[in-house]
Design a protein around this motif. Structure first.
Motif, PDB file in Angstrom:
ATOM      1  N   VAL A  55       0.744  -1.156  -0.028  1.00 54.25           N
ATOM      2  CA  VAL A  55       0.037  -0.061  -0.005  1.00 54.25           C
ATOM      3  C   VAL A  55       0.954   1.128  -0.078  1.00 54.25           C
ATOM      4  O   VAL A  55       2.076   1.191   0.535  1.00 54.25           O
ATOM      5  N   ALA A  91      -8.105  -0.635   1.867  1.00 53.47           N
ATOM      6  CA  ALA A  91      -7.066  -1.170   0.751  1.00 53.47           C
ATOM      7  C   ALA A  91      -6.533  -2.324   1.551  1.00 53.47           C
ATOM      8  O   ALA A  91      -5.997  -3.641   0.993  1.00 53.47           O
ATOM      9  N   LEU A 141      -6.333  -6.344   0.490  1.00 55.45           N
ATOM     10  CA  LEU A 141      -5.063  -7.090   0.157  1.00 55.45           C
ATOM     11  C   LEU A 141      -4.859  -8.521   1.044  1.00 55.45           C
ATOM     12  O   LEU A 141      -4.485  -9.409   0.727  1.00 55.45           O
ATOM     13  N   ILE A 174      -1.291  -0.341  -4.029  1.00 56.26           N
ATOM     14  CA  ILE A 174      -2.486   0.512  -3.887  1.00 56.26           C
ATOM     15  C   ILE A 174      -2.218   1.900  -3.246  1.00 56.26           C
ATOM     16  O   ILE A 174      -1.609   1.821  -2.153  1.00 56.26           O
ATOM     17  N   VAL A 225      -3.234   5.233  -1.767  1.00 53.95           N
ATOM     18  CA  VAL A 225      -4.351   5.828  -1.041  1.00 53.95           C
ATOM     19  C   VAL A 225      -3.844   7.251  -0.748  1.00 53.95           C
ATOM     20  O   VAL A 225      -3.350   7.517   0.516  1.00 53.95           O
TER      21      VAL A 225
END
Ligand SMILES: NC(=O)c1ccc[n+]([C@@H]2O[C@H](COP(=O)([O-])OP(=O)(O)OC[C@H]3O[C@@H](n4cnc5c(N)ncnc54)[C@H](O)[C@@H]3O)[C@@H](O)[C@H]2O)c1
Ligand SMILES: OC[C@@H](O)C(O)[C@H](O)CO
Length: 306
Positions: free
Chosen positions: A236, A276, A280, A294, A296
């Protein structure tokens, strides 16, 4: 016919029918996928269910405590927090509150420095003794050093690289070995940052940015190698979250600048990262997501300077 059209025609006439034929008609009801006859509410819940035990490094930090709550809400059976002593002490009450809210879940804490591979191997074994298995790893342990590049001392560079990059690698390796030995697969989430994608503004932080950039490639490499063991590895990349990390000396002006340059005109709340991470870690919703990142950060702008 233009060359592009002929290529597309080739794809649609040949590749897609082949794909259709090779896709089993029961693909959506195959083992591990939601069975029919389950209510919509149960399906929704099951889709994002988190199964098994998770190790969370840096779990007593600003993002950690919020994300651990979300992981528990989605069904994890046990959590092992790896952090340094001072942070564990500071978070004592919050960790007790989590234990009170999730009385049927084991939440255990370990004093661990993620730079110490011998300690890490021993702690992972202790987690297995206490919880029975390690099924997920979320690496949040991280430090930042803010200084102009020409003034940054090698010891500060090394500390940031050691904790953020080497620490993530050592944790992933210790846990990956355990997951491979268990033959159960698993999900590993490493924490990169928008600093892995672009250079922050206005604070200079060459070591931090470099350490986070390396995490993206670390995760992709592990994802490619360990897919055969059923271990997924993703990252992330949070934008500016309103946590203690961003409340250091001199950062007040930065916080205003960060918010003013973001199209959403604010920093993020750590709660806004949980979706997120749950995705995952989830066994079903996330099960074909591997080697992904991802972001964010409240924006799709991607300038070099941010
Ligand atoms: N807050 C943000 O805006 C933001 C943005 C992008 C990425 N991140 C990343 O998210 C992660 C969590 O950030 P946060 O905001 O919760 O920060 P935080 O400072 O609140 O938490 C970091 C945690 O890491 C722990 N830690 C530091 N060194 C360690 C070590 N050697 N061994 C074990 N634990 C150690 C700290 O004790 C702390 O609990 C970090 O990796 C950070 O770089 C944060
Ligand atoms: O990318 C932003 C964060 O990674 C980080 O919290 C910040 O840059 C620290 O100053």
């Amino acid at each position: 016919m233009p060359a592009d059209d002929s290529a597309r025609d080739h794809l649609t006439s040949r590749t897609i029918p082949q794909l259709k034929l090779s896709t089993p008609s029961n693909a959506l009801t195959a083992p591990g996928i939601l069975p029919p006859g389950v209510s919509p509410a149960e399906r929704a819940q099951e889709r994002f269910a988190i199964q098994g035990n998770a190790i969370v490094t840096g779990g007593s930090g600003g993002i950690g405590l919020v994300v651990i709550r979300a992981i528990l809400e989605h069904g994890a059976s046990g959590i092992a927090i790896f952090d340094i002593l001072g942070s564990l002490e500071t978070a004592k009450e919050s960790i007790e509150a989590l234990r009170g809210d999730f009385p049927n879940t084991r939440i255990i804490t370990f004093e661990v420095d993620v730079r110490d591979e011998i300690q890490l191997e021993a702690r992972v074994k202790e987690v297995v003794q206490e919880l029975g298995s390690v099924d997920m790893l979320l690496c949040l342990a991280g430090v930042v050093h803010t200084q102009h590049a020409e003034e940054t001392a090698s010891r500060d560079w090394r500390r940031v690289m050691d904790v953020n990059t080497t620490g993530s690698w050592l944790c992933a390796q210790a846990v990956g070995k355990q997951m491979i030995a268990q033959s159960t697969g698993g999900s590993i989430v490493l924490t990169a940052s928008i600093s892995a994608h672009r250079v922050n503004f206005p604070q200079p932080q060459v070591a931090y940015n470099t350490s986070k950039g390396a995490i993206l490639q670390l995760a992709r490499s592990l994802a490619a190698e360990w897919a055969r063991h059923g271990i997924r590895v993703n990252t992330v990349s949070p934008g500016y979250m309103d946590t203690i990390l961003n409340h250091g000396e001199g950062l007040e002006e930065c916080r205003n600048i960060w918010a003013s340059r973001n199209p959403m005109a604010r920093m993020g709340n750590p709660e806004e990262l949980t979706g997120a991470i749950v995705l995952l870690l989830s066994s079903l919703a996330g099960r074909y997501i591997n080697g992904a990142d991802i972001v964010v950060d409240g924006t799709r702008n991607d300038p070099t300077f941010e």
